[in-house]
Design a protein around this motif. Structure first.
Motif, PDB file in Angstrom:
ATOM      1  N   LYS A  55       0.837  -1.195   0.000  1.00  0.00           N
ATOM      2  CA  LYS A  55       0.000   0.000   0.000  1.00  0.00           C
ATOM      3  C   LYS A  55       0.884   1.263   0.000  1.00  0.00           C
ATOM      4  CE  LYS A  55      -4.395  -1.373   0.504  1.00  0.00           C
ATOM      5  NZ  LYS A  55      -5.520  -0.898  -0.337  1.00  0.00           N
ATOM      6  N   PRO A  56       0.537   2.258  -0.799  1.00  0.00           N
ATOM      7  CA  PRO A  56       1.250   3.544  -0.706  1.00  0.00           C
ATOM      8  C   PRO A  56       1.079   4.129   0.692  1.00  0.00           C
ATOM      9  CG  PRO A  56      -0.083   3.442  -2.708  1.00  0.00           C
ATOM     10  CD  PRO A  56      -0.479   2.259  -1.866  1.00  0.00           C
ATOM     11  N   ALA A  57       2.100   4.794   1.191  1.00  0.00           N
ATOM     12  CA  ALA A  57       2.058   5.333   2.551  1.00  0.00           C
ATOM     13  C   ALA A  57       2.851   6.629   2.624  1.00  0.00           C
ATOM     14  CB  ALA A  57       2.598   4.305   3.542  1.00  0.00           C
ATOM     15  N   LYS A  58       2.622   7.379   3.708  1.00  0.00           N
ATOM     16  CA  LYS A  58       3.330   8.630   3.944  1.00  0.00           C
ATOM     17  C   LYS A  58       3.725   8.734   5.409  1.00  0.00           C
ATOM     18  CE  LYS A  58       1.136  11.330   0.251  1.00  0.00           C
ATOM     19  NZ  LYS A  58       0.361  12.561  -0.076  1.00  0.00           N
ATOM     20  N   ILE A  59       4.801   9.461   5.658  1.00  0.00           N
ATOM     21  CA  ILE A  59       5.263   9.676   7.028  1.00  0.00           C
ATOM     22  C   ILE A  59       4.314  10.640   7.738  1.00  0.00           C
ATOM     23  CG2 ILE A  59       7.097  10.643   8.452  1.00  0.00           C
ATOM     24  CD1 ILE A  59       9.121   9.670   6.466  1.00  0.00           C
ATOM     25  N   TYR A  60       3.807  10.192   8.877  1.00  0.00           N
ATOM     26  CA  TYR A  60       2.969  11.057   9.715  1.00  0.00           C
ATOM     27  C   TYR A  60       3.846  11.881  10.663  1.00  0.00           C
ATOM     28  CZ  TYR A  60      -0.305  12.411  13.395  1.00  0.00           C
ATOM     29  OH  TYR A  60      -1.029  13.121  14.321  1.00  0.00           O
ATOM     30  N   ILE A 120      10.822   1.323  12.219  1.00  0.00           N
ATOM     31  CA  ILE A 120      12.146   1.876  11.941  1.00  0.00           C
ATOM     32  C   ILE A 120      12.246   2.181  10.455  1.00  0.00           C
ATOM     33  CG2 ILE A 120      14.626   1.371  11.999  1.00  0.00           C
ATOM     34  CD1 ILE A 120      14.063  -0.513  14.348  1.00  0.00           C
ATOM     35  N   MET A 121      13.045   3.156  10.092  1.00  0.00           N
ATOM     36  CA  MET A 121      13.285   3.469   8.689  1.00  0.00           C
ATOM     37  C   MET A 121      14.591   2.832   8.225  1.00  0.00           C
ATOM     38  SD  MET A 121      11.874   7.212   7.742  1.00  0.00           S
ATOM     39  CE  MET A 121      11.811   6.635   6.046  1.00  0.00           C
ATOM     40  N   GLU A 127      17.035  14.036   4.428  1.00  0.00           N
ATOM     41  CA  GLU A 127      15.931  14.244   3.489  1.00  0.00           C
ATOM     42  C   GLU A 127      14.575  13.876   4.078  1.00  0.00           C
ATOM     43  OE1 GLU A 127      16.810  12.132  -0.075  1.00  0.00           O
ATOM     44  OE2 GLU A 127      18.503  13.421  -0.629  1.00  0.00           O
ATOM     45  N   LEU A 128      14.543  13.390   5.322  1.00  0.00           N
ATOM     46  CA  LEU A 128      13.279  12.993   5.933  1.00  0.00           C
ATOM     47  C   LEU A 128      12.408  14.219   6.194  1.00  0.00           C
ATOM     48  CD1 LEU A 128      14.433  10.307   8.537  1.00  0.00           C
ATOM     49  CD2 LEU A 128      13.644   9.970   6.195  1.00  0.00           C
ATOM     50  N   GLU A 129      11.094  14.048   5.953  1.00  0.00           N
ATOM     51  CA  GLU A 129      10.149  15.119   6.223  1.00  0.00           C
ATOM     52  C   GLU A 129       8.749  14.544   6.363  1.00  0.00           C
ATOM     53  OE1 GLU A 129      10.474  17.812   2.985  1.00  0.00           O
ATOM     54  OE2 GLU A 129       9.427  16.509   1.563  1.00  0.00           O
ATOM     55  N   VAL A 130       7.898  15.245   7.091  1.00  0.00           N
ATOM     56  CA  VAL A 130       6.505  14.837   7.253  1.00  0.00           C
ATOM     57  C   VAL A 130       5.822  14.876   5.890  1.00  0.00           C
ATOM     58  CG1 VAL A 130       4.287  15.457   8.286  1.00  0.00           C
ATOM     59  CG2 VAL A 130       6.383  15.613   9.639  1.00  0.00           C
ATOM     60  N   GLY A 131       5.047  13.823   5.605  1.00  0.00           N
ATOM     61  CA  GLY A 131       4.356  13.729   4.329  1.00  0.00           C
ATOM     62  C   GLY A 131       5.155  13.045   3.237  1.00  0.00           C
ATOM     63  N   MET A 132       6.404  12.668   3.546  1.00  0.00           N
ATOM     64  CA  MET A 132       7.233  11.995   2.546  1.00  0.00           C
ATOM     65  C   MET A 132       6.644  10.634   2.189  1.00  0.00           C
ATOM     66  SD  MET A 132      11.154  10.587   2.891  1.00  0.00           S
ATOM     67  CE  MET A 132      11.987  12.126   2.498  1.00  0.00           C
ATOM     68  N   PRO A 133       6.512  10.308   0.900  1.00  0.00           N
ATOM     69  CA  PRO A 133       6.043   8.969   0.514  1.00  0.00           C
ATOM     70  C   PRO A 133       7.052   7.908   0.941  1.00  0.00           C
ATOM     71  CG  PRO A 133       5.894  10.502  -1.322  1.00  0.00           C
ATOM     72  CD  PRO A 133       6.700  11.182  -0.260  1.00  0.00           C
ATOM     73  N   VAL A 134       6.560   6.784   1.424  1.00  0.00           N
ATOM     74  CA  VAL A 134       7.412   5.663   1.811  1.00  0.00           C
ATOM     75  C   VAL A 134       6.763   4.361   1.362  1.00  0.00           C
ATOM     76  CG1 VAL A 134       8.483   6.795   3.797  1.00  0.00           C
ATOM     77  CG2 VAL A 134       6.331   5.566   4.099  1.00  0.00           C
ATOM     78  N   GLU A 135       7.542   3.295   1.392  1.00  0.00           N
ATOM     79  CA  GLU A 135       7.047   1.954   1.120  1.00  0.00           C
ATOM     80  C   GLU A 135       7.590   1.020   2.184  1.00  0.00           C
ATOM     81  OE1 GLU A 135       8.485   1.170  -2.793  1.00  0.00           O
ATOM     82  OE2 GLU A 135      10.557   0.855  -2.145  1.00  0.00           O
ATOM     83  N   MET A 136       6.933  -0.107   2.353  1.00  0.00           N
ATOM     84  CA  MET A 136       7.333  -1.055   3.385  1.00  0.00           C
ATOM     85  C   MET A 136       8.285  -2.102   2.823  1.00  0.00           C
ATOM     86  SD  MET A 136       5.727   0.417   5.752  1.00  0.00           S
ATOM     87  CE  MET A 136       6.197  -0.709   7.084  1.00  0.00           C
TER      88      MET A 136
END
Length: 539
Positions: free
Chosen positions: A460-465, A496-497, A504-513
């Motif tokens: 699933k597409p996800a974003k950093i909260y 964990i990331m 480059e980390l920021e709120v709202g950044m797209p991420v994947e598992m």
């Protein structure tokens, strides 16, 4: 297929076999007895099946590669940095380096996911996992991969290894299985993370990575028109059961009497078997233990190939990835292949396997839809120094002021929550549609109980909260980055990331598992999911 057989004292009734996989056990036994007891020269004859079960060209059975994928780790180490550390002659290019929380299982999971993009995973009937560096010696790694990739339980799995030819050997086994009708779609995944002695040539030549192909008989993208194998025992490189590093003999002997001689014999015999000439081949793929050996390979001149026909061996980008090396080069070739191209895939170890491949129109349906080799290589990042590589591979240890806390290990608990832990399943309430992670019996929104369905969140597409960067917690890839991730459609996880640039980390950044090693306690390797920025080239 109709079978007729008569012999002294025995008679087998005629059988019509529409597809071998549709046979009842009784019919299978009848065929077996007809062949064994009546004998192959006692009037046993086989009549071809109905044309609807044959391919369109020449009545051949359709079987070949229906999909492909690959994985290359995020980090790479410059060969100049390796030379700097040892004050030796600098080489060109890079070698891929698996992160500290990666192993052959996690890399194979990535390759299988890449291979199955756009496919319903329930079509997979079998998974063959190939490696010479398994995480477990007495437990199925393939079963772990199947669970992490959310394959069905009604699945045949097999762990293969012991030779760098095991990748192509597993491909042949998958092909024969599909042709026999025992399975319809077989995934072959190969991964390796080999260690070479520090300050050796192999330390620079090796690389880490994985590749996967799916073998089937529907919508074939690459037809496998023939397979040839040549085997001759030859000891050039080896690793005993208790050895940490791969060992090798003197280079001149290894190349002249082993690599060049055996590769020439294997390819020459294969061309004769396939009734092909060198000019019939668009690309020839063959591995080597080093870039120099590949460049100076005498097989090309002996067999009549030109340098333009040789597929890039990926030494400057990734390195020799062991059992995955021939398959990674195949994936790279298929990324640029055109319908009608003929590819010769060659592996090497105590001889070799040769596959005669013909690219079909279906290749265009797969190209550009996988990360494969190109996209992974385009998103790699340099390791800052050689010492970090040693730390990743456990060749050096770091002393901490206080030991890192280790999570409590409980196999019964992990088994009870295996779908959430291994497959990243959440629960979706059937009444209100609320999605929760992990799986919850009671919906926190509408309070309905045991009225949910499990849903996979792994893709699933996800974003950093929200996130933090912890410089105090010991980690092999500092700083330790924790985050809370919101999934598209609902659900949140704290994790964990991995494979990230902390700046480059920021709120709202797209991420994947991604599936990674989480911790190890009580001699048990525990896996779990982490988040990372998508491995897609920046536009």
């Amino acid at each position: 297929m109709v079978i007729h057989s008569e012999s002294e004292g025995y008679k087998a009734e005629s059988l019509f076999l529409e597809r071998p996989d549709k046979l009842t056990s009784a019919k299978r036994f009848a065929i077996f007895t007809a062949v064994v007891f009546c004998g192959p020269t006692s009037g046993l004859r086989f009549v071809a099946p109905d044309s609807k079960h044959l391919s369109r060209e020449g009545g051949k059975e359709v079987a070949g590669i229906t999909s492909f994928g690959a994985y290359v780790p995020y980090y790479r180490l410059s060969r100049k940095e390796i030379a700097r550390a040892w004050d030796s002659y600098p080489g060109d290019g890079y070698r891929a380096v698996a992160n500290w929380d990666e192993d052959t299982i996690t890399m194979a999971v990535e390759a299988v996911i890449d291979c199955l993009r756009g496919f319903n995973r329930d079509i997979v009937d079998a998974l063959l996992f190939v490696t010479t560096t398994p995480a477990f010696h007495e437990k199925s790694s393939a079963a772990v991969i199947a669970k992490a990739t959310d394959l069905k339980n009604d699945l045949f799995v097999l762990d293969c290894g012991g030779s760098l030819r095991a990748g192509t050997a597993a491909m042949k086994l998958a092909l024969d299985t599909v042709k026999a009708g025992a399975q319809k779609n077989v995934v072959v995944a190969a991964a390796d993370c080999r260690l070479a002695p520090p300050n050796s040539g192999a330390e620079s030549d090796f690389g880490d990575g994985a590749a996967a192909v799916m073998i089937g008989d529907q919508n074939v993208a690459v037809e496998i028109e023939g397979v040839y194998s040549y085997t001759e025992e030859f000891t050039d490189r080896w690793r005993r059961a208790n050895d940490q590093f791969v060992k090798t003999w003197e280079e001149r002997f290894v190349n002249t009497q082993g690599y060049n001689r055996l590769l020439t014999i294997t390819v020459t015999n294969a061309l004769k078997r396939f009734n092909l000439k060198p000019q019939d081949i668009t690309k020839i793929i063959y591995p080597a233990h080093s870039k120099t050996a590949h460049t100076r390979c005498t097989m090309l001149g002996a067999c009549g190939f030109t340098k333009a026909q040789v597929q890039d061996p990926l030494f400057d980008k990734i390195g020799n990835t062991g059992t995955a090396h021939p398959l990674q080069m195949l994936v790279a070739a298929l990324e640029d292949a055109k319908p009608g191209d003929r590819i010769l895939l060659v592996s090497y170890s105590d001889g070799g396997d040769v596959f005669n491949l013909k690219v079909t129109e279906n290749i265009t349906k797969l190209q550009g839809k996988r990360r494969g080799i190109k996209k992974h290589v385009a998103t790699m990042k340099d390791l800052p120094n050689y010492g970090r590589y040693l730390l990743f591979r456990g060749l050096v240890s770091r002393e901490y002021e206080a030991p890192a806390p280790v999570p409590y290990a409980s196999l019964p608990r992990e088994w009870r929550e295996r779908n959430s832990i291994m497959s990243l399943h959440g629960s979706k309430c059937r009444k209100c549609g609320e999605v929760q992670f992990p799986v919850e019996r009671v919906c926190p929104k509408c309070l309905s109980k045991d009225d949910y369905e499990e849903v996979s969140l792994a893709q699933k597409p996800a974003k950093i909260y929200t996130y933090n960067k912890d410089f105090a917690t010991p980690t092999s890839d500092p700083p330790n980055s924790m985050c809370q991730v919101d999934f598209e459609g609902g659900g949140r996880i704290q994790c964990i990331m991995a494979d990230r640039d902390p700046n480059e980390l920021e709120v709202g950044m797209p991420v994947e598992m991604v599936f990674r090693r989480f911790h190890e306690e009580k001699n048990i390797i525990h896996y779990y999911w982490k988040a990372r920025p998508p491995r897609e080239p920046k536009k």
